[in-house]
Design an enzyme around this catalytic site. Structure first.
Site, PDB file in Angstrom:
ATOM      1  N   THR A 118       0.820  -1.212   0.000  1.00  0.00           N
ATOM      2  CA  THR A 118       0.000   0.000   0.000  1.00  0.00           C
ATOM      3  C   THR A 118       0.855   1.264   0.000  1.00  0.00           C
ATOM      4  O   THR A 118       1.980   1.259   0.518  1.00  0.00           O
ATOM      5  CB  THR A 118      -0.909   0.000   1.259  1.00  0.00           C
ATOM      6  OG1 THR A 118      -1.476   1.295   1.428  1.00  0.00           O
ATOM      7  CG2 THR A 118      -0.131  -0.323   2.522  1.00  0.00           C
ATOM      8  N   TYR A 142      -2.352   0.207  10.385  1.00  0.00           N
ATOM      9  CA  TYR A 142      -2.592  -0.497   9.111  1.00  0.00           C
ATOM     10  C   TYR A 142      -1.316  -0.476   8.263  1.00  0.00           C
ATOM     11  O   TYR A 142      -0.842  -1.521   7.790  1.00  0.00           O
ATOM     12  CB  TYR A 142      -3.760   0.168   8.356  1.00  0.00           C
ATOM     13  CG  TYR A 142      -3.851  -0.259   6.910  1.00  0.00           C
ATOM     14  CD1 TYR A 142      -4.309  -1.529   6.567  1.00  0.00           C
ATOM     15  CD2 TYR A 142      -3.458   0.610   5.878  1.00  0.00           C
ATOM     16  CE1 TYR A 142      -4.364  -1.933   5.234  1.00  0.00           C
ATOM     17  CE2 TYR A 142      -3.525   0.217   4.556  1.00  0.00           C
ATOM     18  CZ  TYR A 142      -3.972  -1.062   4.239  1.00  0.00           C
ATOM     19  OH  TYR A 142      -4.019  -1.445   2.909  1.00  0.00           O
TER      20      TYR A 142
HETATM   21  N1  NAD Z   1      -8.818  -0.911  -1.602  1.00  0.00           N
HETATM   22  C1  NAD Z   1      -7.733  -0.142  -1.696  1.00  0.00           C
HETATM   23  O1  NAD Z   1      -7.803   1.011  -2.137  1.00  0.00           O
HETATM   24  C2  NAD Z   1      -6.387  -0.679  -1.261  1.00  0.00           C
HETATM   25  C3  NAD Z   1      -5.273   0.169  -1.316  1.00  0.00           C
HETATM   26  C4  NAD Z   1      -4.025  -0.328  -0.936  1.00  0.00           C
HETATM   27  C5  NAD Z   1      -3.905  -1.642  -0.519  1.00  0.00           C
HETATM   28  N2  NAD Z   1      -5.007  -2.440  -0.456  1.00  0.00           N
HETATM   29  C6  NAD Z   1      -4.851  -3.830  -0.003  1.00  0.00           C
HETATM   30  O2  NAD Z   1      -5.406  -4.680  -0.976  1.00  0.00           O
HETATM   31  C7  NAD Z   1      -5.955  -5.847  -0.361  1.00  0.00           C
HETATM   32  C8  NAD Z   1      -7.367  -6.051  -0.826  1.00  0.00           C
HETATM   33  O3  NAD Z   1      -8.144  -4.887  -0.521  1.00  0.00           O
HETATM   34  P1  NAD Z   1      -9.701  -4.859  -0.820  1.00  0.00           P
HETATM   35  O4  NAD Z   1     -10.101  -3.444  -0.937  1.00  0.00           O
HETATM   36  O5  NAD Z   1     -10.034  -5.811  -1.884  1.00  0.00           O
HETATM   37  O6  NAD Z   1     -10.248  -5.411   0.584  1.00  0.00           O
HETATM   38  P2  NAD Z   1     -11.444  -6.414   0.887  1.00  0.00           P
HETATM   39  O7  NAD Z   1     -11.780  -6.272   2.328  1.00  0.00           O
HETATM   40  O8  NAD Z   1     -12.544  -6.228  -0.099  1.00  0.00           O
HETATM   41  O9  NAD Z   1     -10.762  -7.831   0.631  1.00  0.00           O
HETATM   42  C9  NAD Z   1      -9.999  -8.492   1.622  1.00  0.00           C
HETATM   43  C10 NAD Z   1     -10.490  -9.921   1.689  1.00  0.00           C
HETATM   44  O10 NAD Z   1      -9.680 -10.632   2.622  1.00  0.00           O
HETATM   45  C11 NAD Z   1     -10.530 -11.471   3.404  1.00  0.00           C
HETATM   46  N3  NAD Z   1      -9.815 -11.729   4.657  1.00  0.00           N
HETATM   47  C12 NAD Z   1      -9.452 -10.838   5.611  1.00  0.00           C
HETATM   48  N4  NAD Z   1      -8.794 -11.458   6.609  1.00  0.00           N
HETATM   49  C13 NAD Z   1      -8.741 -12.788   6.277  1.00  0.00           C
HETATM   50  C14 NAD Z   1      -8.199 -13.935   6.906  1.00  0.00           C
HETATM   51  N5  NAD Z   1      -7.595 -13.873   8.090  1.00  0.00           N
HETATM   52  N6  NAD Z   1      -8.326 -15.129   6.277  1.00  0.00           N
HETATM   53  C15 NAD Z   1      -8.956 -15.226   5.077  1.00  0.00           C
HETATM   54  N7  NAD Z   1      -9.504 -14.160   4.440  1.00  0.00           N
HETATM   55  C16 NAD Z   1      -9.390 -12.957   5.050  1.00  0.00           C
HETATM   56  C17 NAD Z   1     -11.810 -10.692   3.548  1.00  0.00           C
HETATM   57  O11 NAD Z   1     -12.928 -11.520   3.855  1.00  0.00           O
HETATM   58  C18 NAD Z   1     -11.936 -10.038   2.174  1.00  0.00           C
HETATM   59  O12 NAD Z   1     -12.657 -10.852   1.278  1.00  0.00           O
HETATM   60  C19 NAD Z   1      -5.795  -5.650   1.133  1.00  0.00           C
HETATM   61  O13 NAD Z   1      -4.649  -6.353   1.550  1.00  0.00           O
HETATM   62  C20 NAD Z   1      -5.585  -4.150   1.267  1.00  0.00           C
HETATM   63  O14 NAD Z   1      -4.804  -3.845   2.400  1.00  0.00           O
HETATM   64  C21 NAD Z   1      -6.241  -1.992  -0.812  1.00  0.00           C
END
Ligand code: NAD
Length: 322
Positions: A118, A142
């Site tokens: 991130t 985070y």
């Molecule tokens: N959305 C953004 O703008 C953004 C920006 C930078 C980084 N990220 C990173 O990208 C990744 C995905 O983000 P997103 O927006 O799709 O989030 P999201 O919450 O939609 O997806 C994360 C998924 O991980 C699953 N999860 C969480 N903990 C878990 C565990 N212990 N075991 C199994 N499954 C688990 C959740 O159920 C969910 O389906 C994350 O790691 C986030 O930190 C996202």
């Protein structure tokens, strides 16, 4: 190469779009998700194993049954605000959970790892656009929980030969243009779905935090990258690791949009006047976060295909109206 790829968090927003892209390129995504924030309806392109990344027995079963040739690791808690109130759960899930995945990979001889890192790694930027060698000093738990994973990856790479690509995303936005999947977070904290909700729901207000920043219209600037462009970069990263060494790479458009510009674009897309509530700055919000994406082009041959913010917002709006 085995075409099975383990996708942790594949029932979530970015993970599900990446599963679709994997399937379109002949891979089978094996999703491991505990559905804490994801949705079973978003898993359409391969099997869903409902389980936790911290559960070593489940990981062993997956590695034995599917023999994945790589792992794309999305599973994490993502809410910065919650991480400030409950940092322990973030370190346990995002950092310790990832350690369990990495150990399982090592023990099963799987050595390709693509990681959802991130822009929060950089904390308050001292130069924009931000390059990958910018100092990394997150300003919330985070960001630190992801920082620790990048540290672990360096060490796993040295000790066990795990090859990793840490993709540092800026702000994911938009939805699948075919309308099969899209963003569905609860609670939602991302600007574009919040603005669109204000257009859809008369009881919903959108707040702008700070109008006196050092930007052309006084509101914060962020780099909104289409979720399908992110998905594409993950597959390129997997390919890259077949012949190259570990690396960390920014994923952003390289241009930013202010909060006011997003609201104005959302007005055009929805036809709604969307009147925001103008409020004070929030502590810890940098005025600009924009990626330097030179390295992504050089190493992955990746360039964003969706560079018109109106189109990105239109995809999110179409998804919201399904
Ligand atoms: N959305 C953004 O703008 C953004 C920006 C930078 C980084 N990220 C990173 O990208 C990744 C995905 O983000 P997103 O927006 O799709 O989030 P999201 O919450 O939609 O997806 C994360 C998924 O991980 C699953 N999860 C969480 N903990 C878990 C565990 N212990 N075991 C199994 N499954 C688990 C959740 O159920 C969910 O389906 C994350 O790691 C986030 O930190 C996202």
């Amino acid at each position: 190469m085995n075409k099975n790829i383990l996708v942790t968090g594949g029932a979530g927003y970015i993970g599900s779009h990446t599963c679709k892209a994997l399937a379109q390129r002949g891979f089978t995504p094996i999703v491991l998700d505990n559905l804490s924030n994801g949705h079973d309806w978003a898993v359409k392109w391969g099997p869903l194993v409902k389980g936790d990344i911290a559960d070593r027995a489940v990981l062993d079963e997956i590695f034995e049954k599917y023999q994945p040739s790589g792992v794309i690791h999305f599973a994490a808690f993502i809410e910065v605000g919650i991480s400030m109130k409950d940092p322990g759960s973030f370190y346990r899930n995002n950092s310790c959970g990832t350690l369990t995945v990495l150990e399982a990979m090592r023990d099963h001889g799987c050595d390709r790892f693509v990681f959802s890192s991130t822009a929060a790694m950089y904390g308050m930027p001292n130069q924009v656009p931000i390059t990958e060698d910018h100092p990394q000093w997150p300003i919330n738990p985070y960001g630190w929980s992801k920082f620790m994973v990048e540290r672990m990856l360096e060490d796993f790479s040295m000790a066990y030969g795990t090859k990793f690509c840490a993709l540092r995303y800026f702000n994911a936005a938009g939805a699948d243009p075919d309308g099969e999947i899209g963003e569905s977070h609860d609670p939602e904290s991302h600007l574009i779905p919040l603005v669109l909700r204000a257009a859809k729901d008369p009881d919903w207000n959108i707040s702008v935090f700070g109008t006196d920043y050092d930007t052309p219209d006084g509101t914060c600037i962020r780099d909104y990258i289409h979720v399908c462009d992110l998905a594409d970069a993950h597959i390129r990263a997997l390919d890259y690791l077949a012949d190259n060494e570990s690396i960390a790479i920014n994923l952003g458009t390289g241009t930013g949009n202010s909060v006011q510009e997003i609201i104005e674009a959302a007005r055009k897309v929805t036809g709604d006047p969307i009147v925001p509530i103008l409020g004070e700055r929030r502590p810890g919000d940098p005025s600009r976060l924009v990626a330097d994406r030179t390295l992504a082009k050089e190493k992955l041959g990746w360039e964003p295909q969706y560079t018109d913010i109106l189109e990105t917002i239109r995809h999110a709006w179409e998804w919201m109206n399904r």
